[in-house]
Write a protein that holds these residues in place. Structure first.
Motif, PDB file in Angstrom:
ATOM      1  N   GLY A  53       0.836  -1.197   0.000  1.00 34.70           N
ATOM      2  CA  GLY A  53       0.000   0.000   0.000  1.00 34.70           C
ATOM      3  C   GLY A  53       0.867   1.242   0.000  1.00 34.70           C
ATOM      4  O   GLY A  53       2.101   1.173  -0.027  1.00 34.70           O
ATOM      5  N   SER A  54       0.201   2.391   0.014  1.00 37.04           N
ATOM      6  CA  SER A  54       0.912   3.670   0.031  1.00 37.04           C
ATOM      7  C   SER A  54       0.030   4.718   0.703  1.00 37.04           C
ATOM      8  O   SER A  54      -1.120   4.436   1.040  1.00 37.04           O
ATOM      9  CB  SER A  54       1.253   4.107  -1.401  1.00 37.04           C
ATOM     10  OG  SER A  54       0.073   4.405  -2.111  1.00 37.04           O
ATOM     11  N   ASN A  86       2.070   8.147  10.876  1.00 39.86           N
ATOM     12  CA  ASN A  86       0.653   8.502  10.856  1.00 39.86           C
ATOM     13  C   ASN A  86      -0.214   7.426  10.225  1.00 39.86           C
ATOM     14  O   ASN A  86      -1.314   7.691   9.772  1.00 39.86           O
ATOM     15  CB  ASN A  86       0.421   9.852  10.156  1.00 39.86           C
ATOM     16  CG  ASN A  86       1.168  10.967  10.838  1.00 39.86           C
ATOM     17  OD1 ASN A  86       1.149  11.079  12.065  1.00 39.86           O
ATOM     18  ND2 ASN A  86       1.862  11.766  10.051  1.00 39.86           N
ATOM     19  N   GLY A  87       0.289   6.198  10.188  1.00 37.15           N
ATOM     20  CA  GLY A  87      -0.479   5.087   9.650  1.00 37.15           C
ATOM     21  C   GLY A  87      -1.302   4.420  10.729  1.00 37.15           C
ATOM     22  O   GLY A  87      -1.308   4.822  11.894  1.00 37.15           O
ATOM     23  N   ASP A  88      -2.030   3.406  10.318  1.00 34.19           N
ATOM     24  CA  ASP A  88      -2.828   2.605  11.234  1.00 34.19           C
ATOM     25  C   ASP A  88      -2.816   1.189  10.684  1.00 34.19           C
ATOM     26  O   ASP A  88      -3.519   0.904   9.720  1.00 34.19           O
ATOM     27  CB  ASP A  88      -4.254   3.140  11.325  1.00 34.19           C
ATOM     28  CG  ASP A  88      -5.140   2.247  12.175  1.00 34.19           C
ATOM     29  OD1 ASP A  88      -4.627   1.615  13.117  1.00 34.19           O
ATOM     30  OD2 ASP A  88      -6.353   2.168  11.892  1.00 34.19           O
ATOM     31  N   THR A 130      -6.014   0.992   7.831  1.00 37.00           N
ATOM     32  CA  THR A 130      -7.000   1.966   7.375  1.00 37.00           C
ATOM     33  C   THR A 130      -6.331   3.196   6.779  1.00 37.00           C
ATOM     34  O   THR A 130      -6.998   3.998   6.137  1.00 37.00           O
ATOM     35  CB  THR A 130      -7.926   2.403   8.537  1.00 37.00           C
ATOM     36  OG1 THR A 130      -7.113   2.927   9.593  1.00 37.00           O
ATOM     37  CG2 THR A 130      -8.747   1.232   9.047  1.00 37.00           C
ATOM     38  N   ALA A 131      -5.032   3.341   7.022  1.00 36.12           N
ATOM     39  CA  ALA A 131      -4.322   4.509   6.489  1.00 36.12           C
ATOM     40  C   ALA A 131      -2.869   4.169   6.216  1.00 36.12           C
ATOM     41  O   ALA A 131      -2.261   3.390   6.943  1.00 36.12           O
ATOM     42  CB  ALA A 131      -4.401   5.670   7.490  1.00 36.12           C
ATOM     43  N   LYS A 132      -2.339   4.740   5.146  1.00 35.54           N
ATOM     44  CA  LYS A 132      -0.915   4.668   4.800  1.00 35.54           C
ATOM     45  C   LYS A 132      -0.442   3.259   4.445  1.00 35.54           C
ATOM     46  O   LYS A 132      -1.236   2.355   4.241  1.00 35.54           O
ATOM     47  CB  LYS A 132      -0.064   5.250   5.930  1.00 35.54           C
ATOM     48  CG  LYS A 132      -0.460   6.645   6.356  1.00 35.54           C
ATOM     49  CD  LYS A 132       0.268   7.650   5.562  1.00 35.54           C
ATOM     50  CE  LYS A 132      -0.100   9.043   6.038  1.00 35.54           C
ATOM     51  NZ  LYS A 132       0.834  10.004   5.597  1.00 35.54           N
ATOM     52  N   ALA A 133       0.879   3.089   4.388  1.00 37.62           N
ATOM     53  CA  ALA A 133       1.511   1.821   4.017  1.00 37.62           C
ATOM     54  C   ALA A 133       1.963   1.055   5.251  1.00 37.62           C
ATOM     55  O   ALA A 133       2.106   1.617   6.332  1.00 37.62           O
ATOM     56  CB  ALA A 133       2.718   2.104   3.128  1.00 37.62           C
TER      57      ALA A 133
END
Length: 161
Positions: A53-54, A86-88, A130-133
């Protein structure tokens, strides 16, 4: 006399290009793994390993699974993984019907280990975000082979002259 078998360890350190966004079957350190598809697969040159992901295309779920060790008693599985700032992202590991705790990934590459205490069955490693890589840099599985998998060398018969 009873035969005893000692634990063995399977390890794989990921390299660039080993996983693809289309998914499918891949051989990682002599074991076949099934991989799910992903929104994107890349490589992090800062030591975090394979990027799944990204920031613009988060990947909701990614699976690596194998039945190659299903007849073995799994002692523990360690996955080296992390997520973007800042990912999850979360990680779970399953052997047969035994599921690990849910690990919340940190931003630094870390070893997430779950002790399975002899569980048997297919192995599935699952990331959810749910967010980021998120990233994976390595896998280590400590296991004891089933007695039928152990090859005992035939003793040599002394020759008399």
């Amino acid at each position: 006399m009873a035969a005893t078998s000692s634990a063995e360890t399977y390890t794989h350190t990921f390299e660039e290009g080993q996983l693809t966004a289309s998914g499918g079957t891949v051989t990682l350190s002599d074991i076949e793994w099934n991989t799910s598809s992903a929104t994107s697969i890349g490589w992090n040159s800062n030591g975090k390993g394979v990027q799944i992901g990204s920031g613009s295309k988060p990947n909701a779920s990614y699976l690596l699974s194998t039945s190659a060790l299903s007849e073995c008693k799994i002692k523990s599985i360690t996955v080296n993984s992390s997520m973007a700032n800042n990912g999850d992202a979360k990680l779970t590991i399953t052997v047969g019907n035994q599921v690990s705790e849910v690990f919340t990934l940190g931003t630094a590459d870390a070893a997430y280990t779950f002790d399975f205490d002899g569980a048997m069955g297919d192995i599935t490693i699952k990331w959810e975000a749910t967010a980021k890589a998120y990233y994976v840099s390595g896998i280590s599985i400590e296991y004891t082979p089933d007695a039928s998998m152990v090859t005992v060398p035939t003793p040599e018969t002394p020759s008399f002259r």
